[in-house]
Design a protein around this motif. Sequence first.
Motif, PDB file in Angstrom:
ATOM      1  N   THR A   1     -62.362 -89.336 -31.947  1.00 48.15           N
ATOM      2  CA  THR A   1     -63.291 -88.840 -30.935  1.00 48.15           C
ATOM      3  C   THR A   1     -63.572 -89.928 -29.915  1.00 48.15           C
ATOM      4  OG1 THR A   1     -64.388 -87.408 -32.566  1.00 48.15           O
ATOM      5  CG2 THR A   1     -65.613 -87.905 -30.555  1.00 48.15           C
ATOM      6  N   PHE A   2     -63.729 -89.528 -28.648  1.00 45.85           N
ATOM      7  CA  PHE A   2     -64.164 -90.485 -27.634  1.00 45.85           C
ATOM      8  C   PHE A   2     -65.122 -89.791 -26.671  1.00 45.85           C
ATOM      9  CE2 PHE A   2     -60.338 -88.549 -25.888  1.00 45.85           C
ATOM     10  CZ  PHE A   2     -60.610 -88.374 -24.531  1.00 45.85           C
TER      11      PHE A   2
ATOM     12  N   SER B   1     -70.893 -81.325 -25.668  1.00 46.27           N
ATOM     13  CA  SER B   1     -71.623 -82.227 -26.554  1.00 46.27           C
ATOM     14  C   SER B   1     -72.908 -82.635 -25.839  1.00 46.27           C
ATOM     15  CB  SER B   1     -70.769 -83.457 -26.897  1.00 46.27           C
ATOM     16  OG  SER B   1     -71.473 -84.331 -27.750  1.00 46.27           O
ATOM     17  N   THR B   2     -73.730 -81.653 -25.555  1.00 44.47           N
ATOM     18  CA  THR B   2     -74.902 -81.887 -24.716  1.00 44.47           C
ATOM     19  C   THR B   2     -75.918 -82.798 -25.387  1.00 44.47           C
ATOM     20  OG1 THR B   2     -74.578 -79.679 -23.771  1.00 44.47           O
ATOM     21  CG2 THR B   2     -76.695 -80.724 -23.371  1.00 44.47           C
TER      22      THR B   2
ATOM     23  N   LEU C   1     -60.540 -85.523 -29.672  1.00 42.91           N
ATOM     24  CA  LEU C   1     -61.738 -84.833 -29.204  1.00 42.91           C
ATOM     25  C   LEU C   1     -62.426 -85.676 -28.142  1.00 42.91           C
ATOM     26  CD1 LEU C   1     -64.095 -82.746 -29.373  1.00 42.91           C
ATOM     27  CD2 LEU C   1     -65.031 -84.151 -31.250  1.00 42.91           C
ATOM     28  N   ALA C   2     -62.725 -85.051 -27.002  1.00 47.54           N
ATOM     29  CA  ALA C   2     -63.506 -85.695 -25.945  1.00 47.54           C
ATOM     30  C   ALA C   2     -64.872 -85.023 -25.876  1.00 47.54           C
ATOM     31  CB  ALA C   2     -62.793 -85.567 -24.603  1.00 47.54           C
ATOM     32  N   LEU C   3     -65.939 -85.811 -26.010  1.00 43.31           N
ATOM     33  CA  LEU C   3     -67.296 -85.286 -25.915  1.00 43.31           C
ATOM     34  C   LEU C   3     -67.682 -85.202 -24.448  1.00 43.31           C
ATOM     35  CD1 LEU C   3     -69.003 -87.293 -28.810  1.00 43.31           C
ATOM     36  CD2 LEU C   3     -67.863 -85.065 -28.902  1.00 43.31           C
ATOM     37  N   PHE C   4     -68.199 -84.037 -24.045  1.00 39.54           N
ATOM     38  CA  PHE C   4     -68.354 -83.698 -22.628  1.00 39.54           C
ATOM     39  C   PHE C   4     -69.669 -82.942 -22.414  1.00 39.54           C
ATOM     40  CE2 PHE C   4     -67.566 -80.848 -19.025  1.00 39.54           C
ATOM     41  CZ  PHE C   4     -67.009 -81.719 -18.096  1.00 39.54           C
TER      42      PHE C   4
ATOM     43  N   THR D   1     -68.981 -85.587 -15.985  1.00 37.97           N
ATOM     44  CA  THR D   1     -69.032 -85.298 -17.421  1.00 37.97           C
ATOM     45  C   THR D   1     -70.432 -85.035 -17.942  1.00 37.97           C
ATOM     46  OG1 THR D   1     -69.217 -87.637 -18.052  1.00 37.97           O
ATOM     47  CG2 THR D   1     -66.992 -86.761 -17.763  1.00 37.97           C
ATOM     48  N   GLY D   2     -71.416 -84.954 -17.041  1.00 32.61           N
ATOM     49  CA  GLY D   2     -72.777 -84.642 -17.454  1.00 32.61           C
ATOM     50  C   GLY D   2     -73.034 -83.151 -17.343  1.00 32.61           C
ATOM     51  N   GLY D   3     -74.306 -82.789 -17.450  1.00 32.15           N
ATOM     52  CA  GLY D   3     -74.658 -81.382 -17.339  1.00 32.15           C
ATOM     53  C   GLY D   3     -76.085 -81.221 -16.874  1.00 32.15           C
TER      54      GLY D   3
END
Length: 293
Positions: A278-279, A221-222, A252-255, A9-11
């Motif tokens: 949101t999570f 959601s960087t 909403l999933a922040l990713f 789930t990171g970037g």
Amino acid sequence: MIIVYFIGTGGGAPNKRGLPAIMIRREGFDALFDCGEGTQWRMMEHNLSFMKIKLIGITHMHGDHVLGLPGMIETMGMYSRKEPLFLMGPKELKEFLEDIFKKTYFYPNFEIQIIDKYEDENIKISTFETCHTIESQGYLFEEKDRLKIDIDKLRKEGIKDWRVIRMLKEGKRVEINGKVLLPEDYLIVKKGIRIAYTGDTGPCEKVINAVKDVDLLIHDSTFIDEKEAYKYGHSNSYDAAYVALKANVKRLALFHISPRYDDTYEMLIMAKRIFEKTFIAEPLSYYIIRQKE
């Protein structure tokens, strides 16, 4: 029931959250979206079989989203995969893989079909344009609506014959005891689950229009609050929340969270002020969605 596995789930550069990889499972159909470096290893460590994956969708050709794909395909071949693998992605994906296969002297011993969209009797998978710095596409995973019979209504009318129920379900009108039963009076639409995954994107109307009313939106959601987000085609957490709000999504999933953030508490709070449901898509977590009436 659909299970969403947040494998990475990171970037950006490899980090403890893992690089982008999401698997969606529905009744034996596994689809992987993005395949960052280390994806197959993380799946093996946590008993998720990449051999069962039927379709892989790549959002764009940046390395953190695609560099795990050649290795996974090679391992599938080494493990004697026989089943065809469906691939979706940017136009450069085919050439990218062919070049790697040629230069590493590896050629898959199973069929790879590159497709623009996927559909069977239960689901359909399509793409939508996102707003990144290079050609990029998001994915819609949609379960088809189902028709079911209102058994309670039939029983109240004294009808229990399974043959009558079957005919109504097939859309046929039935005459019983002088009364005509119309299928539309007894059929209930069971809405299918819809999931949208953006990959990398800045906030934009294209995405809002594409993901309207989905049950789960997995959105870039960087950053928490950085102007550079837009320069590099990414979103802040509140941007993702505004997209979710305007698109009327359910969750909403922040990713694609930057490795600069060890603690995501502030990121989550910023988003929840705008969109409560949101999570944070934590690495190696999963999310279950059950079909609604």
